[in-house]
Design a protein around this motif. Structure first.
Motif, PDB file in Angstrom:
ATOM      1  N   UNK A 273      -8.938   0.945   0.626  1.00 28.67           N
ATOM      2  CA  UNK A 273     -10.200   0.598   2.029  1.00 28.67           C
ATOM      3  C   UNK A 273     -10.436  -0.196   1.919  1.00 28.67           C
ATOM      4  N   UNK A 274     -10.873  -0.234   3.133  1.00 26.71           N
ATOM      5  CA  UNK A 274     -11.679  -1.907   3.541  1.00 26.71           C
ATOM      6  C   UNK A 274     -12.573  -2.040   2.049  1.00 26.71           C
ATOM      7  N   UNK A 275     -12.357  -3.801   2.451  1.00 26.25           N
ATOM      8  CA  UNK A 275     -13.021  -4.480   1.244  1.00 26.25           C
ATOM      9  C   UNK A 275     -14.402  -5.219   2.730  1.00 26.25           C
ATOM     10  N   UNK A 276     -15.108  -5.342   2.218  1.00 25.66           N
ATOM     11  CA  UNK A 276     -16.345  -6.117   3.320  1.00 25.66           C
ATOM     12  C   UNK A 276     -15.956  -7.143   4.022  1.00 25.66           C
ATOM     13  N   UNK A 277     -15.566  -8.132   2.764  1.00 29.00           N
ATOM     14  CA  UNK A 277     -14.098  -9.331   4.275  1.00 29.00           C
ATOM     15  C   UNK A 277     -13.152  -9.002   4.906  1.00 29.00           C
ATOM     16  N   UNK A 278     -13.309  -8.010   4.717  1.00 29.26           N
ATOM     17  CA  UNK A 278     -11.805  -7.002   5.527  1.00 29.26           C
ATOM     18  C   UNK A 278     -12.326  -6.919   6.520  1.00 29.26           C
ATOM     19  N   UNK A 279     -13.616  -6.396   6.793  1.00 27.51           N
ATOM     20  CA  UNK A 279     -14.328  -5.628   7.753  1.00 27.51           C
ATOM     21  C   UNK A 279     -15.535  -6.821   8.625  1.00 27.51           C
ATOM     22  N   UNK A 280     -15.537  -7.874   7.578  1.00 27.34           N
ATOM     23  CA  UNK A 280     -15.831  -9.031   8.704  1.00 27.34           C
ATOM     24  C   UNK A 280     -15.023  -9.644   9.377  1.00 27.34           C
ATOM     25  N   UNK A 281     -13.282  -9.883   9.524  1.00 24.85           N
ATOM     26  CA  UNK A 281     -12.620 -10.095   9.333  1.00 24.85           C
ATOM     27  C   UNK A 281     -12.519  -9.796  10.877  1.00 24.85           C
TER      28      UNK A 281
ATOM     29  N   UNK B  17      -9.038  -0.012  10.283  1.00 26.74           N
ATOM     30  CA  UNK B  17      -9.780  -0.750   9.140  1.00 26.74           C
ATOM     31  C   UNK B  17      -9.160  -0.733   7.894  1.00 26.74           C
ATOM     32  N   UNK B  18      -8.305  -0.019   7.398  1.00 26.56           N
ATOM     33  CA  UNK B  18      -7.887   0.183   6.410  1.00 26.56           C
ATOM     34  C   UNK B  18      -6.744  -1.219   5.751  1.00 26.56           C
ATOM     35  N   UNK B  19      -6.626  -2.173   5.380  1.00 27.71           N
ATOM     36  CA  UNK B  19      -5.651  -3.664   5.324  1.00 27.71           C
ATOM     37  C   UNK B  19      -4.503  -3.336   4.939  1.00 27.71           C
ATOM     38  N   UNK B  20      -3.850  -2.034   3.921  1.00 22.43           N
ATOM     39  CA  UNK B  20      -2.704  -1.662   3.862  1.00 22.43           C
ATOM     40  C   UNK B  20      -3.070  -0.203   3.418  1.00 22.43           C
ATOM     41  N   UNK B  21      -2.223   0.308   4.291  1.00 26.00           N
ATOM     42  CA  UNK B  21      -2.348   2.131   4.416  1.00 26.00           C
ATOM     43  C   UNK B  21      -2.374   2.573   2.169  1.00 26.00           C
ATOM     44  N   UNK B  22      -3.956   3.783   2.941  1.00 24.94           N
ATOM     45  CA  UNK B  22      -4.498   3.921   1.461  1.00 24.94           C
ATOM     46  C   UNK B  22      -5.087   3.254   0.871  1.00 24.94           C
TER      47      UNK B  22
ATOM     48  N   UNK C 240       0.863  -1.514  -0.089  1.00 28.37           N
ATOM     49  CA  UNK C 240       0.139   0.005  -0.244  1.00 28.37           C
ATOM     50  C   UNK C 240       0.523   0.851   0.074  1.00 28.37           C
ATOM     51  N   UNK C 241       0.097   2.062   0.221  1.00 27.33           N
ATOM     52  CA  UNK C 241       0.648   3.494   0.430  1.00 27.33           C
ATOM     53  C   UNK C 241       1.958   3.132   2.047  1.00 27.33           C
ATOM     54  N   UNK C 242       3.010   2.966   1.218  1.00 26.92           N
ATOM     55  CA  UNK C 242       3.973   2.732   2.483  1.00 26.92           C
ATOM     56  C   UNK C 242       5.466   4.246   1.935  1.00 26.92           C
ATOM     57  N   UNK C 243       5.058   4.616   3.312  1.00 30.27           N
ATOM     58  CA  UNK C 243       6.742   5.973   2.920  1.00 30.27           C
ATOM     59  C   UNK C 243       8.035   5.040   3.629  1.00 30.27           C
ATOM     60  N   UNK C 244       8.805   5.686   2.975  1.00 29.19           N
ATOM     61  CA  UNK C 244       9.894   4.989   2.951  1.00 29.19           C
ATOM     62  C   UNK C 244      11.141   5.760   4.082  1.00 29.19           C
TER      63      UNK C 244
ATOM     64  N   UNK D 118     -17.615   5.903   6.207  1.00 31.88           N
ATOM     65  CA  UNK D 118     -18.585   4.937   5.911  1.00 31.88           C
ATOM     66  C   UNK D 118     -17.937   2.965   6.095  1.00 31.88           C
ATOM     67  N   UNK D 119     -17.242   2.691   6.570  1.00 32.03           N
ATOM     68  CA  UNK D 119     -16.527   1.905   6.897  1.00 32.03           C
ATOM     69  C   UNK D 119     -16.257   1.819   8.058  1.00 32.03           C
ATOM     70  N   UNK D 120     -15.804   2.981   9.400  1.00 30.06           N
ATOM     71  CA  UNK D 120     -16.379   2.851  10.711  1.00 30.06           C
ATOM     72  C   UNK D 120     -17.411   3.160  11.043  1.00 30.06           C
ATOM     73  N   UNK D 121     -18.321   3.831  10.152  1.00 33.75           N
ATOM     74  CA  UNK D 121     -20.256   3.265  10.846  1.00 33.75           C
ATOM     75  C   UNK D 121     -20.621   1.921  10.934  1.00 33.75           C
ATOM     76  N   UNK D 122     -19.665   1.067   9.937  1.00 33.30           N
ATOM     77  CA  UNK D 122     -20.479  -0.513   9.685  1.00 33.30           C
ATOM     78  C   UNK D 122     -19.875  -0.554  11.024  1.00 33.30           C
ATOM     79  N   UNK D 123     -18.648  -0.800  11.572  1.00 35.56           N
ATOM     80  CA  UNK D 123     -18.472  -1.499  12.301  1.00 35.56           C
ATOM     81  C   UNK D 123     -19.052  -0.871  13.648  1.00 35.56           C
TER      82      UNK D 123
END
Length: 308
Positions: free
Chosen positions: A235-243, A228-233, A137-141, A265-270
């Motif tokens: 957006x979380x998928x529904x399966x990731x949020x379920x996990x 919530x983000x699986x990797x930086x930057x 993802x959006x990783x900064x060195x 939306x992801x925050x409100x879902x959780x």
């Protein structure tokens, strides 16, 4: 032949000269440096230190993601006229700033020049990756660039920025030093107050949408259970949020911290699934509306304390 000057005319002449001198002094005492800030927090800090000796422009607003900005003609023109560029650094602006600087043609604010100031160079950064892999993802060195979310970091950057401004405008050194002394004293007092206010948050278990608040979380002593983000930057998928829901089912979550410029939306879902409240924190200073750094961080603290 000696010219005779009417006393009334002489008085008007001297008054005009005096007014012109006064006007010239007033203008010369005003802005002497043009500052281009990549983010509102650095615009606000520069203004606090430079006062009316600086003309400060912020390239982004509090509701924009500083990772993703277009190098628009208006921004290029502002960068072309800048005497000092103040940015977060640590690759936060890597997607747009290099292009902006190339198109501006302003050699004075390129990396390595006194007119180029990267705030992240003056603090100890967290999250420095052991290896670089864009699949992560959006990783900064150079580490997490959102350093302004810790009030302690603001102090470190302010000290360095104060010296850089004096280097560029030594004629106003006394003025800048006086401005900085006032800011530094007030900020130290504010830190003590904020530490007392947030004492109840130490050890609190939280979930964040993005690693934006890493420095704030560490400063306040909050325990991040998940992001919530699986990797930086990304957006979380529904399966990731379920996990995450399953992972957090046995945890007592104090709050879910959401950054203002991304979808909630992801925050409100959780929140619906766990019962934990969502706290939307303002990402940075509303510089366009005249908000100061102190007012912004006060707002952040009060939002955190609103959760009982």
């Amino acid at each position: 032949m000696r010219m005779h000057i009417n006393p009334v005319m002489r008085k008007h002449f001297l008054l005009t000269v005096s007014l012109c001198a006064s006007l010239f002094h007033s203008v010369s005492a005003q802005a002497t440096l043009n500052v281009f800030a990549c983010e509102p927090e650095w615009a606000a800090l520069a203004k606090a230190i430079g006062g009316d000796r600086l003309t400060v422009y912020s390239a982004t607003t509090a509701m924009q993601d500083p990772h993703h900005i277009q190098a628009r003609p208006g921004l290029i023109a502002k960068a072309r006229r800048a005497d000092l560029l103040v940015c977060s650094g640590a690759e936060l602006e890597v997607g747009w700033l290099p292009l902006l600087l190339r198109k501006s043609g302003n050699a004075d604010v390129r990396p390595g020049q006194p007119g180029n100031f990267a705030a992240a160079d003056y603090v100890e950064k967290t999250g420095v990756p052991e290896k670089l892999d864009r699949r992560l993802g959006d990783v900064h060195a150079e580490g997490n660039p959102h350093i302004h979310t810790s009030p302690e970091n603001i102090l470190l950057v302010a000290a360095a920025l104060h010296q850089r401004i004096i280097e560029l405008d030594p004629d106003n050194a006394d003025y800048y030093s006086a401005q900085y002394a006032v800011f530094e004293k007030h900020w130290q007092q504010q830190i003590k107050q904020w530490q007392q206010q947030t004492e109840s948050l130490r050890g609190a278990k939280i979930v964040t949408h993005h690693n934006y608040w890493t420095y704030l979380n560490e400063w306040a002593g909050m325990n991040v259970l998940a992001t919530l983000e699986p990797v930086p930057g990304v957006s979380p998928s529904s399966s990731h949020l379920a996990k995450l829901k399953k992972q957090l089912s046995q945890q007592e979550i104090k709050m879910i911290i959401h950054v203002s410029y991304v979808s909630d939306r992801p925050s409100q879902w959780l929140a619906e699934k766990t019962g934990a409240p969502v706290v939307a924190l303002p990402a940075t200073v509303d510089f366009q509306d005249g908000q100061t750094l102190s007012q912004w961080f006060d707002e952040v603290v009060q939002q955190l304390l609103s959760v009982k």
